[in-house]
Design an enzyme around this catalytic site. Structure first.
Site, mmCIF file in Angstrom:
data_model
loop_
_atom_site.group_PDB
_atom_site.id
_atom_site.type_symbol
_atom_site.label_atom_id
_atom_site.label_comp_id
_atom_site.label_asym_id
_atom_site.label_seq_id
_atom_site.Cartn_x
_atom_site.Cartn_y
_atom_site.Cartn_z
ATOM 1 C CG ASN A 186 31.946 46.675 33.967
ATOM 2 O OD1 ASN A 186 32.350 47.857 33.340
ATOM 3 N ND2 ASN A 186 32.213 46.434 35.068
ATOM 4 C CD GLU A 199 35.358 56.391 42.532
ATOM 5 O OE1 GLU A 199 34.182 56.534 42.376
ATOM 6 O OE2 GLU A 199 36.131 55.439 42.675
ATOM 7 C CG HIS A 208 33.206 53.844 37.988
ATOM 8 N ND1 HIS A 208 33.920 53.027 38.747
ATOM 9 C CD2 HIS A 208 33.095 55.052 38.890
ATOM 10 C CE1 HIS A 208 34.229 53.267 39.771
ATOM 11 N NE2 HIS A 208 33.733 54.805 39.969
ATOM 12 C CE1 TYR A 232 37.836 51.395 37.292
ATOM 13 C CE2 TYR A 232 38.445 52.016 34.987
ATOM 14 C CZ TYR A 232 37.692 51.694 35.927
ATOM 15 O OH TYR A 232 36.406 51.492 35.597
ATOM 16 C CE LYS A 235 33.402 51.167 33.791
ATOM 17 N NZ LYS A 235 34.255 49.638 34.248
HETATM 18 O O1 CDP Z 1 33.353 48.474 38.683
HETATM 19 P P1 CDP Z 1 33.448 47.533 40.099
HETATM 20 O O2 CDP Z 1 33.561 48.578 41.143
HETATM 21 O O3 CDP Z 1 32.179 46.896 40.088
HETATM 22 O O4 CDP Z 1 34.669 46.685 39.943
HETATM 23 P P2 CDP Z 1 36.254 46.823 40.424
HETATM 24 O O5 CDP Z 1 36.595 45.706 41.181
HETATM 25 O O6 CDP Z 1 36.447 48.101 41.144
HETATM 26 O O7 CDP Z 1 37.109 46.837 38.957
HETATM 27 C C1 CDP Z 1 37.095 47.964 38.366
HETATM 28 C C2 CDP Z 1 36.928 47.557 36.844
HETATM 29 O O8 CDP Z 1 38.066 46.789 36.294
HETATM 30 C C3 CDP Z 1 35.600 46.726 36.578
HETATM 31 O O9 CDP Z 1 34.761 47.637 36.357
HETATM 32 C C4 CDP Z 1 35.992 46.259 35.290
HETATM 33 O O10 CDP Z 1 35.643 46.987 34.166
HETATM 34 C C5 CDP Z 1 37.393 45.980 35.259
HETATM 35 N N1 CDP Z 1 37.691 44.534 35.681
HETATM 36 C C6 CDP Z 1 37.992 43.659 34.733
HETATM 37 O O11 CDP Z 1 38.039 43.998 33.651
HETATM 38 N N2 CDP Z 1 38.282 42.333 35.252
HETATM 39 C C7 CDP Z 1 38.492 41.886 36.320
HETATM 40 N N3 CDP Z 1 38.741 40.816 36.571
HETATM 41 C C8 CDP Z 1 38.258 42.868 37.394
HETATM 42 C C9 CDP Z 1 37.868 44.153 36.982
HETATM 43 MG MG MG Z 2 35.178 49.530 42.123
#
Ligand code: CDP
Ligand code: MG
Length: 187
Positions: free
Chosen positions: A149, A163, A152, A50, A10
């Protein structure tokens, strides 16, 4: 069992100069880079990456974080979800990302293991998110931001196919042999 998975470094990872070190972790584990490019995502790709499906999930998680922090707020779960998903899309579009497709045995699961859990605060040492960042989803959401973070990675095999199709054309993906094909894949 030989799978392909989508990984994005990212904007925070690119801007912090961590592309090489992050890539090394996947190469060290024997995963094969079969596609890679630098992309500035537009709104269309950010919304497809997203998806709106994330809104209730992320909204529910944010509600839990805000309740635990004793926050007073009037937003519904849906409104919280929209806020964070919009913030996350905006963050994805805020600078170029390195998009790559990695191939290997159980690649989806192995990559998620190397990446760690969503919030760097809770991601164990040894993982990319745990070693290179310390942000928390709870704090970022209080600031109404998507959490930085670094990376992805497709969440499961079902997510990985669409994806990969979203970010790469067929002719941008390549097949070749590595020594891991000899020692791990036996091919
Ligand atoms: O990236 P990952 O699959 O671990 O998490 P996700 O639940 O699919 O969420 C996608 C992205 O949304 C995360 O990588 C974060 O950057 C963001 N996110 C966030 O900023 N705050 C949250 N409470 C949940 C997700
Ligand atoms: Mg995810």
């Amino acid at each position: 069992m030989i799978e392909r998975t989508l990984v994005l470094i990212k904007p925070d990872g690119v801007q912090r100069g961590l592309v090489g070190r992050i890539l090394s972790r996947f190469e060290d584990a024997g995963l094969k880079v079969v596609g890679m490019k630098l992309v500035l995502a537009d709104e269309n790709i950010a919304k497809k990456h997203y998806k709106d499906d994330l809104i209730p999930i992320v909204g529910g998680k944010t509600k839990k974080d805000w309740d635990a922090a004793g926050m007073k707020y009037s937003e519904t779960v849906e409104e919280l979800g929209v806020m964070i998903v919009n913030g996350t899309r905006k963050f994805l579009m805020s600078g170029p990302v390195v998009a790559m497709v990695l191939e290997g045995l159980h690649a989806v699961e192995i990559v998620r293991k190397i990446v760690g859990t969503t919030g760097p605060k809770d991601s164990p040492p040894g993982t990319i998110r745990g070693d290179f960042a310390h942000s928390s989803l709870g704090y970022a959401s209080i600031k109404k931001k998507g959490a930085a973070n670094l990376i992805h990675a497709s969440g499961n095999v079902r997510e990985a196919g669409p994806e990969i199709e979203l970010w790469f054309k067929k002719d941008e993906l390549h097949s070749y042999k590595t020594v891991h094909d000899l020692h791990t894949i036996y091919g």
